[in-house]
Design a protein around this motif. Sequence first.
Motif, PDB file in Angstrom:
ATOM      1  N   LEU A 118      18.635 -33.784 -80.923  1.00  0.00           N
ATOM      2  CA  LEU A 118      17.417 -33.459 -80.381  1.00  0.00           C
ATOM      3  C   LEU A 118      17.707 -32.027 -79.721  1.00  0.00           C
ATOM      4  CD1 LEU A 118      16.690 -36.700 -78.415  1.00  0.00           C
ATOM      5  CD2 LEU A 118      15.651 -36.094 -80.436  1.00  0.00           C
ATOM      6  N   GLY A 119      16.651 -31.408 -78.846  1.00  0.00           N
ATOM      7  CA  GLY A 119      16.553 -30.179 -78.555  1.00  0.00           C
ATOM      8  C   GLY A 119      15.969 -30.128 -77.091  1.00  0.00           C
ATOM      9  N   ALA A 120      16.436 -29.155 -76.124  1.00  0.00           N
ATOM     10  CA  ALA A 120      15.838 -29.232 -74.810  1.00  0.00           C
ATOM     11  C   ALA A 120      16.035 -27.725 -74.033  1.00  0.00           C
ATOM     12  CB  ALA A 120      16.615 -30.342 -73.914  1.00  0.00           C
ATOM     13  N   CYS A 121      15.456 -27.567 -72.975  1.00  0.00           N
ATOM     14  CA  CYS A 121      15.650 -26.173 -72.329  1.00  0.00           C
ATOM     15  C   CYS A 121      15.647 -26.519 -70.914  1.00  0.00           C
ATOM     16  CB  CYS A 121      14.484 -25.257 -72.718  1.00  0.00           C
ATOM     17  SG  CYS A 121      14.770 -23.734 -71.998  1.00  0.00           S
ATOM     18  N   TRP A 122      16.716 -25.833 -70.068  1.00  0.00           N
ATOM     19  CA  TRP A 122      16.874 -25.758 -68.795  1.00  0.00           C
ATOM     20  C   TRP A 122      15.670 -25.062 -68.255  1.00  0.00           C
ATOM     21  CZ3 TRP A 122      22.001 -26.665 -66.196  1.00  0.00           C
ATOM     22  CH2 TRP A 122      21.997 -26.567 -64.610  1.00  0.00           C
ATOM     23  N   VAL A 123      14.896 -25.473 -67.538  1.00  0.00           N
ATOM     24  CA  VAL A 123      13.771 -24.636 -67.026  1.00  0.00           C
ATOM     25  C   VAL A 123      13.759 -24.540 -65.373  1.00  0.00           C
ATOM     26  CG1 VAL A 123      11.287 -24.207 -66.681  1.00  0.00           C
ATOM     27  CG2 VAL A 123      12.117 -24.969 -68.906  1.00  0.00           C
ATOM     28  N   GLY A 124      14.060 -23.328 -64.856  1.00  0.00           N
ATOM     29  CA  GLY A 124      14.307 -23.397 -63.653  1.00  0.00           C
ATOM     30  C   GLY A 124      13.115 -22.417 -62.754  1.00  0.00           C
ATOM     31  N   ALA A 125      12.369 -21.644 -63.839  1.00  0.00           N
ATOM     32  CA  ALA A 125      11.133 -20.883 -63.201  1.00  0.00           C
ATOM     33  C   ALA A 125       9.882 -21.597 -63.042  1.00  0.00           C
ATOM     34  CB  ALA A 125      10.826 -19.730 -63.992  1.00  0.00           C
ATOM     35  N   PRO A 148      12.317 -30.010 -70.694  1.00  0.00           N
ATOM     36  CA  PRO A 148      11.400 -30.602 -71.698  1.00  0.00           C
ATOM     37  C   PRO A 148      12.393 -30.882 -73.141  1.00  0.00           C
ATOM     38  CG  PRO A 148      11.067 -28.057 -71.242  1.00  0.00           C
ATOM     39  CD  PRO A 148      12.220 -28.684 -70.616  1.00  0.00           C
ATOM     40  N   LEU A 149      12.172 -32.053 -73.707  1.00  0.00           N
ATOM     41  CA  LEU A 149      13.231 -32.495 -74.832  1.00  0.00           C
ATOM     42  C   LEU A 149      12.138 -32.906 -75.700  1.00  0.00           C
ATOM     43  CD1 LEU A 149      14.994 -35.715 -74.455  1.00  0.00           C
ATOM     44  CD2 LEU A 149      14.010 -34.503 -72.389  1.00  0.00           C
ATOM     45  N   GLY A 150      12.705 -32.747 -77.169  1.00  0.00           N
ATOM     46  CA  GLY A 150      12.078 -33.508 -78.195  1.00  0.00           C
ATOM     47  C   GLY A 150      12.933 -32.811 -79.485  1.00  0.00           C
ATOM     48  N   TYR A 151      12.481 -33.316 -80.656  1.00  0.00           N
ATOM     49  CA  TYR A 151      12.905 -32.963 -81.922  1.00  0.00           C
ATOM     50  C   TYR A 151      12.810 -31.410 -82.029  1.00  0.00           C
ATOM     51  CZ  TYR A 151      14.200 -37.834 -83.030  1.00  0.00           C
ATOM     52  OH  TYR A 151      14.556 -38.919 -83.255  1.00  0.00           O
TER      53      TYR A 151
END
Length: 172
Positions: A118-125, A148-151
């Motif tokens: 899967l993939g995701a992103c660290w969002v701090g803003a 947020p995460l998903g394929y």
Amino acid sequence: MSLLDVIKGRRSIRRFKKRDIPREYLEKIMEAARWAPSAGNLQSRKFLIVKNPQLKNEIANAAYRQSFIAEAPVVIVACADLERSALGYGERGRNLYCLFDVAAAVENMLLTIHELGLGACWVGAFDERLVSEILDIPSTLRPVTIVPLGYPAEKPSPPPRMSLEEAFNIID
Ligand SMILES: Cc1cc2nc3c(=O)[nH]c(=O)nc-3n(C[C@H](O)[C@H](O)[C@H](O)COP(=O)(O)O)c2cc1C
């Protein structure tokens, strides 16, 4: 994959396929977060798992319109438990340790997400006050990271890193 392969192969993913995440994958991701280290093992963190499309949209808007957040099938909002950490460690707990507790868990989640394909992103803003309002988060919890995460629907190249010499000073 070796652990270093997982660490080096993980990328921030900001485009997702329209496909749900199996329940057992979510459970593995939660398990990885649960076993992260924390100050005094107080585990001063709480995670909200958001699947509701309307709420995901509102969160994306509160994150200065980072619209990819709403496109992920699952959005995890990671909160620091300020009071729990303060009970153990006073102001240092409230201002610092609980943030580390969350960060350690988020990194464990990101690595597990990648290991699962899967993939995701660290969002701090994002506007913390707005996100708290949207999800009705009590004032004892501070939302500090959105994941947020998903394929993955993209395969970004690795961005550069500092050299070992820049990043480390070895003091003999
Ligand atoms: C504390 C923190 C805050 C971040 N905030 C955002 C953000 O708001 N939006 C975003 O798209 N990426 C965000 N990122 C992801 C970084 O841009 C990304 O990790 C960095 O460019 C390195 O790329 P990589 O994760 O693919 O190695 C954040 C990362 C960290 C650790």
